[in-house]
Design an enzyme around this catalytic site. Structure first.
Site, short mmCIF file in Angstrom:
data_model
loop_
_atom_site.label_atom_id
_atom_site.label_comp_id
_atom_site.label_asym_id
_atom_site.label_seq_id
_atom_site.Cartn_x
_atom_site.Cartn_y
_atom_site.Cartn_z
N HIS A 1 0.83 -1.21 0.00
CA HIS A 1 0.00 0.00 0.00
C HIS A 1 0.86 1.25 0.00
CE1 HIS A 1 0.45 -0.88 4.40
NE2 HIS A 1 0.55 0.43 4.52
N HIS B 1 3.96 7.05 3.80
CA HIS B 1 4.90 5.93 3.64
C HIS B 1 4.47 5.00 2.52
CE1 HIS B 1 2.02 4.15 6.65
NE2 HIS B 1 2.23 3.04 5.97
N GLU C 1 7.65 0.98 5.09
CA GLU C 1 7.12 -0.06 5.95
C GLU C 1 7.35 -1.40 5.27
OE1 GLU C 1 2.86 0.19 6.43
OE2 GLU C 1 2.83 -1.20 8.12
CO CO Z 1 1.18 1.24 6.31
#
Ligand code: CO
Length: 140
Positions: A7, A79, A130
């Protein structure tokens, strides 16, 4: 080592307005808002065919995205999340190469119920990264 882009997360000051913009202007499928108090955010998932966009609004007094929104009042990309098969192996390889893992270096359970880690933005072109362990490697 990294696999799919899981994502892109965008911090927003007004989650309802952001969800409506993605739904109405872009014609995207957007989920209901979910409060994730343990992560200090309220989130809407925008489901695309090949990945997701997560719209994040701060929740609570010490939300991890509050300072970001102070610097980016209109919101902004917060992020990127890449999938890995084995988050411990990924962490060890990164640290051996001199990359900084945020926090105590131990994976935490992320918004999708999988172990996640965050990497220092200064080590990745100014972008917070991440890592999320998906699939069965290292899982239960
Ligand atoms: Co995230």
């Amino acid at each position: 080592m990294i696999g799919k882009l899981n994502h892109v997360a965008i911090a927003v000051p007004d989650l309802e307005a952001a969800a409506a913009r993605y739904r109405d202007a872009l014609g995207a499928r957007v989920s209901q808002a979910q409060a994730l108090p343990e992560h200090g955010v309220k989130v809407v998932f925008v489901e695309l065919d090949n990945t997701k966009v997560e719209l994040l609004e701060p929740l609570g007094a010490d939300s991890p995205i509050a300072a970001f929104l102070e610097r980016n009042a209109a919101g902004g990309m917060h992020h990127l999340c890449y999938e890995v098969d084995d988050i411990i192996a990924a962490r060890d390889r990164l640290m051996a190469g001199g990359c900084r893992v945020l926090g105590d270096g131990e994976p935490k359970i992320g918004a999708h119920g999988n172990p996640v880690l965050f990497l220092h933005p200064k080590d990745f072109c100014g972008t917070l990264v991440e890592l999320e362990q998906v699939g069965d490697a290292g899982g239960e």
